[in-house]
Enzyme design. Structure first.
Site, PDB file in Angstrom:
ATOM      1  N   TRP A  21     -94.824  33.123  54.530  1.00 11.81           N
ATOM      2  CA  TRP A  21     -93.789  32.136  54.214  1.00 11.81           C
ATOM      3  C   TRP A  21     -92.512  32.954  54.084  1.00 11.81           C
ATOM      4  CZ3 TRP A  21     -93.551  27.103  54.542  1.00 11.81           C
ATOM      5  CH2 TRP A  21     -92.541  26.399  53.878  1.00 11.81           C
ATOM      6  N   LYS A  78     -88.976   9.830  40.872  1.00 10.91           N
ATOM      7  CA  LYS A  78     -90.378  10.276  40.817  1.00 10.91           C
ATOM      8  C   LYS A  78     -91.294   9.110  40.447  1.00 10.91           C
ATOM      9  CE  LYS A  78     -90.349  13.321  42.522  1.00 10.91           C
ATOM     10  NZ  LYS A  78     -89.263  14.105  42.991  1.00 10.91           N
ATOM     11  N   LYS A  82     -93.540  13.768  53.925  1.00 13.63           N
ATOM     12  CA  LYS A  82     -92.961  14.940  53.261  1.00 13.63           C
ATOM     13  C   LYS A  82     -91.611  15.290  53.866  1.00 13.63           C
ATOM     14  CE  LYS A  82     -92.917  18.274  50.352  1.00 13.63           C
ATOM     15  NZ  LYS A  82     -92.520  17.867  48.993  1.00 13.63           N
ATOM     16  N   GLU A 121     -91.455   6.453  43.286  1.00 18.23           N
ATOM     17  CA  GLU A 121     -92.073   6.790  44.572  1.00 18.23           C
ATOM     18  C   GLU A 121     -93.565   7.030  44.478  1.00 18.23           C
ATOM     19  OE1 GLU A 121     -90.938  10.428  46.526  1.00 18.23           O
ATOM     20  OE2 GLU A 121     -90.670  11.465  44.630  1.00 18.23           O
ATOM     21  N   GLU A 136     -83.485  11.619  38.802  1.00 18.83           N
ATOM     22  CA  GLU A 136     -84.671  12.254  39.386  1.00 18.83           C
ATOM     23  C   GLU A 136     -85.951  11.693  38.749  1.00 18.83           C
ATOM     24  OE1 GLU A 136     -85.390  13.699  41.918  1.00 18.83           O
ATOM     25  OE2 GLU A 136     -87.235  14.810  41.551  1.00 18.83           O
ATOM     26  N   CYS A 159     -96.663  33.150  50.806  1.00 13.15           N
ATOM     27  CA  CYS A 159     -97.516  34.030  51.623  1.00 13.15           C
ATOM     28  C   CYS A 159     -98.954  34.131  51.090  1.00 13.15           C
ATOM     29  CB  CYS A 159     -96.994  35.451  51.727  1.00 13.15           C
ATOM     30  SG  CYS A 159     -95.350  35.568  52.380  1.00 13.15           S
ATOM     31  N   HIS A 170     -72.172  -1.699  31.636  1.00  9.66           N
ATOM     32  CA  HIS A 170     -71.347  -2.457  32.584  1.00  9.66           C
ATOM     33  C   HIS A 170     -72.202  -3.294  33.532  1.00  9.66           C
ATOM     34  CE1 HIS A 170     -67.834  -0.363  31.091  1.00  9.66           C
ATOM     35  NE2 HIS A 170     -68.573   0.729  31.100  1.00  9.66           N
ATOM     36  N   ARG A 195    -100.311  28.435  51.944  1.00  8.31           N
ATOM     37  CA  ARG A 195     -99.340  29.306  51.277  1.00  8.31           C
ATOM     38  C   ARG A 195     -98.205  29.732  52.209  1.00  8.31           C
ATOM     39  NH1 ARG A 195    -101.174  31.329  46.482  1.00  8.31           N
ATOM     40  NH2 ARG A 195     -99.660  33.017  46.608  1.00  8.31           N
ATOM     41  N   ASN A 229     -97.483  39.924  49.315  1.00  9.61           N
ATOM     42  CA  ASN A 229     -96.938  38.632  48.887  1.00  9.61           C
ATOM     43  C   ASN A 229     -96.114  38.905  47.634  1.00  9.61           C
ATOM     44  OD1 ASN A 229     -98.381  36.030  46.887  1.00  9.61           O
ATOM     45  ND2 ASN A 229     -96.521  35.953  48.037  1.00  9.61           N
ATOM     46  N   GLY A 230     -94.886  38.408  47.629  1.00 13.33           N
ATOM     47  CA  GLY A 230     -94.020  38.623  46.469  1.00 13.33           C
ATOM     48  C   GLY A 230     -92.629  39.029  46.926  1.00 13.33           C
TER      49      GLY A 230
HETATM   50  C1  F6R Z   1     -88.748  12.903  46.535  1.00 13.79           C
HETATM   51  C2  F6R Z   1     -88.655  13.568  47.821  1.00 13.79           C
HETATM   52  C3  F6R Z   1     -87.632  13.119  48.791  1.00 13.79           C
HETATM   53  C4  F6R Z   1     -86.936  14.334  49.391  1.00 13.79           C
HETATM   54  C5  F6R Z   1     -85.953  13.907  50.491  1.00 13.79           C
HETATM   55  C6  F6R Z   1     -85.191  15.082  51.049  1.00 13.79           C
HETATM   56  O1  F6R Z   1     -89.768  13.432  45.756  1.00 13.79           O
HETATM   57  O2  F6R Z   1     -89.404  14.456  48.093  1.00 13.79           O
HETATM   58  O3  F6R Z   1     -86.714  12.277  48.187  1.00 13.79           O
HETATM   59  O4  F6R Z   1     -86.263  15.005  48.371  1.00 13.79           O
HETATM   60  O5  F6R Z   1     -86.649  13.270  51.532  1.00 13.79           O
HETATM   61  O6  F6R Z   1     -86.036  16.017  51.605  1.00 13.79           O
HETATM   62  P1  F6R Z   1     -85.552  17.486  51.917  1.00 13.79           P
HETATM   63  O7  F6R Z   1     -85.244  18.141  50.601  1.00 13.79           O
HETATM   64  O8  F6R Z   1     -86.690  18.126  52.627  1.00 13.79           O
HETATM   65  O9  F6R Z   1     -84.328  17.375  52.763  1.00 13.79           O
END
Ligand code: F6R
Length: 609
Positions: free
Chosen positions: A75, A485, A604, A488, A481, A2, A504, A28, A101-102
């Site tokens: 938010w 990162k 995203k 990508e 993970e 927010c 293996h 935000r 906000n909070g």
């Molecule tokens: C990696 C990344 C993607 C998402 C994936 C799922 O940094 O952002 O691998 O994790 O596309 O997205 P959500 O969590 O929005 O379902």
């Protein structure tokens, strides 16, 4: 997350200024927007669900009268993104109105107390208790000033807040206050501003007054007065001039959203640890009754599920099946049934594969539970019960703060289940809860003390063509993970395996100088991990270890190491151990001249299957 904003102008109407300032805070949150102003001793208020431009098109936010007002862009955390839950929120008489906000942790108790005193609530938000509390204090302490009443009310709030309040009783001022959620003041020749963040007022002034936790501010057309909430003492603080461009300001001075979001993790974790007990209780009750549980997600959210499967198993003695959402229908579409429970995890709540898996399970009468960062998303609409990760909008394409916040909710859930199922001793649970509460500070320490070192390591390995990531037990998920990162955002081909599995097949790729990142939490896997490190070293690999502070055995073997503060229990380790890997990916991306916020070919929210 927010965004809040307030202003008092010497000349001109406040509403258009609030409107344009909220636009600069829309990063935000954008679930709803609202503005309240005061003119001729009366409050005028407009609000609705939706993004600022959509709402403005329908109800014209600019035509509210008066030179003083407050605004909010939301938010959603408590209560769906609906008109009734939009800020500002008012008391019973409509003479006091507040933006916030909070998270008010004790809002449930306060709401009950106020309802018993006759206060009528209209929303499902935690915020609405604040104007009613102020109203009650003003009623009981006739003659107390508005600022005093706000101060009294704040003393009863537990949790985090940045808030701004106005009242038609004292139509010449805004009272605002801060505890943990951000709040800054802006001062210009034409007036004063309060906001969640500097970009909100940057086109109007670059004279800024930072507000600390526990401070209350009275804004008037003459300027501002800052007081300490606890002892009422006055604080002298003069404005500083900041030299940010508008673009730098949105990123709070960070060069990219990704690094800003990595740095936001301590704050986000604090918020996530404030989750209402009742949400966790409800989810854990469903999980406790389930016959079979699938943890369904994509990408980073899948890695959170993978880590969670260890948490549920180790703490709650509950077997769960982590499944890639894109594989769920093929793998379990025919067998999922009325006795199955799906816990879907998704930052966006809109990922097509996750929604498809959930829809398939729903059609076969399975129970759908979810964890998402976007309340009101498709996933929340198809879920029987959902809980929010409280991370605020994540703008960088790579998931960072949402990963650690997902993990923090999932581990709280596993702990809740452990209690319910009586499988782990209360002493053990107490220790874990204490350690969990320390995680925000631990992540803070990692970011503050290890970032430069990670940067140097990224520089050293910048020319490596391939990376390995290995971990054992729950660190397998962390290793996966770390690999995702790096791949990508820095486009470095990377391989991740459970360390034991590396023998293996994958080990045949190891050659002189190839960097192998080991995630080495200190638990029962430690000795075996040392064995795996030796195997890799024997074949010429360079060892880059993420270790617990003072882990001399691994320090002696590693070519480079990054330290995480001591004493983090294994089941919590993916949260802090993921952070150096996020930083590594970020700095590698910079070494390769890649834009970490916008990696090629990615979006995203992946809304196609
Ligand atoms: C990696 C990344 C993607 C998402 C994936 C799922 O940094 O952002 O691998 O994790 O596309 O997205 P959500 O969590 O929005 O379902």
């Amino acid at each position: 997350m927010c965004g809040i904003f307030g202003c008092i102008l010497k000349n001109g109407n406040a509403a258009p200024v609030i409107h344009s300032s909220l636009k600069r805070l829309e990063y935000r949150g954008y679930d709803s927007v609202g503005i309240a102003t005061i003119s001729d001793g009366k409050i005028f208020l407009k609000k609705d669900q939706g993004k600022i431009d959509e709402v403005h098109k329908c109800i014209n936010l600019d035509d509210l009268p008066g030179n003083i007002g407050i605004g909010h862009t939301r938010w959603a955390t408590h209560g769906a993104p609906l008109h009734v839950n939009s800020h500002p929120h008012s008391d019973c008489t409509g003479t006091i109105t507040v933006v916030h906000n909070g998270i008010i942790e004790n809002f449930g108790d306060l709401k009950l107390e106020l309802q018993n005193l006759g206060h009528a609530f209209v929303s499902k938000t935690d915020t609405e208790v604040i104007p009613h509390l102020i109203e009650e204090i003003m009623k009981n302490k006739l003659g107390s000033s508005f600022a005093d009443a706000v101060q009294e009310a704040i003393k009863r709030l537990e949790g985090s807040f940045a808030l701004a309040a106005i009242s038609s009783y004292e139509p010449d001022k805004i009272v605002c206050a801060r505890n943990e959620s951000p709040l800054v003041l802006g001062v210009s020749d034409n007036g004063v501003f309060c906001a969640s963040d500097i970009p909100a007022f940057l086109p109007l002034t670059n004279k800024v007054v930072m507000i600390n936790n526990g401070e209350l501010i009275i804004l008037t057309v003459e300027g501002y007065q800052i007081k300490k909430i606890q002892d009422n003492s006055l604080v002298e603080r003069v404005p500083e001039t900041i030299e940010w461009t508008a673009e730098m300001a949105v990123k709070q001075g960070y060069p990219h959203f990704m690094i800003k979001e990595i740095h936001e993790q301590p704050e986000v974790l604090r918020n996530t640890l404030r989750l209402q007990d009742r949400y966790l209780d409800l989810l854990s009750t469903f999980l406790d009754r389930a016959t079979e549980i699938f943890l369904v997600a994509c990408g980073t959210s899948y890695h959170a599920c993978l880590a969670a499967s260890y948490m549920f198993s180790k703490l709650s003695f509950l077997p769960t099946y982590p499944v890639y959402a894109s594989e769920f229908i093929e793998q379990y579409g025919k067998s999922v049934n009325i006795d199955s429970t799906i816990l879907a995890v998704s930052q966006s709540g809109e990922t097509a594969d996750t929604i498809a898996a959930v829809t398939c399970a729903q059609q076969r009468a399975a129970t759908i539970l979810s964890l998402t960062n976007v309340i009101g998303s498709t996933l929340t609409r198809v879920s029987r019960v959902y809980v929010g990760t409280q991370a605020g909008p994540e703008i960088g394409v790579a998931a960072t703060k949402t990963f650690t916040s997902q993990l923090s909710v999932l581990v709280q859930l596993a702990l809740r289940l452990a209690k319910k199922r009586g499988k782990v001793s209360q002493d053990e649970i107490d220790v874990l809860e204490v350690q969990l509460d320390k995680l925000p500070d631990i992540v803070d320490v990692i970011v503050k003390t290890q970032e430069d070192k990670v940067k140097q390591i990224a520089h050293k390995y910048a020319n490596s063509k391939v990376f390995f990531f290995l971990g054992r037990g729950i660190s397998t998920a962390t290793a996966f993970e770390g690999r995702l990162k790096l791949m990508e955002i820095a486009y470095v081909p990377s391989i991740a395996f459970p360390a034991g599995e590396s023998k293996h097949g994958p080990i045949s790729l190891i050659e002189n100088g190839l960097p192998v990142v080991f995630v080495c939490q200190k638990d029962e896997t430690h000795k075996t991990v040392i064995g795996n490190i030796m195997e890799m070293k024997a074949r010429g690999a360079k060892i880059l270890a993420i270790i617990e502070e003072g882990d001399n055995e691994i320090k002696a073997l590693a070519d480079d190491y990054i330290e995480v503060p001591k004493g983090v229990p294994s089941v919590l380790s993916p949260i802090p151990f993921a952070v150096p890997l996020q930083l590594l990916a970020y700095y590698m991306a910079l070494e390769h001249d890649c834009d970490p916020d916008m990696p090629r070919n990615l979006a995203k929210s992946v809304t196609v299957k």
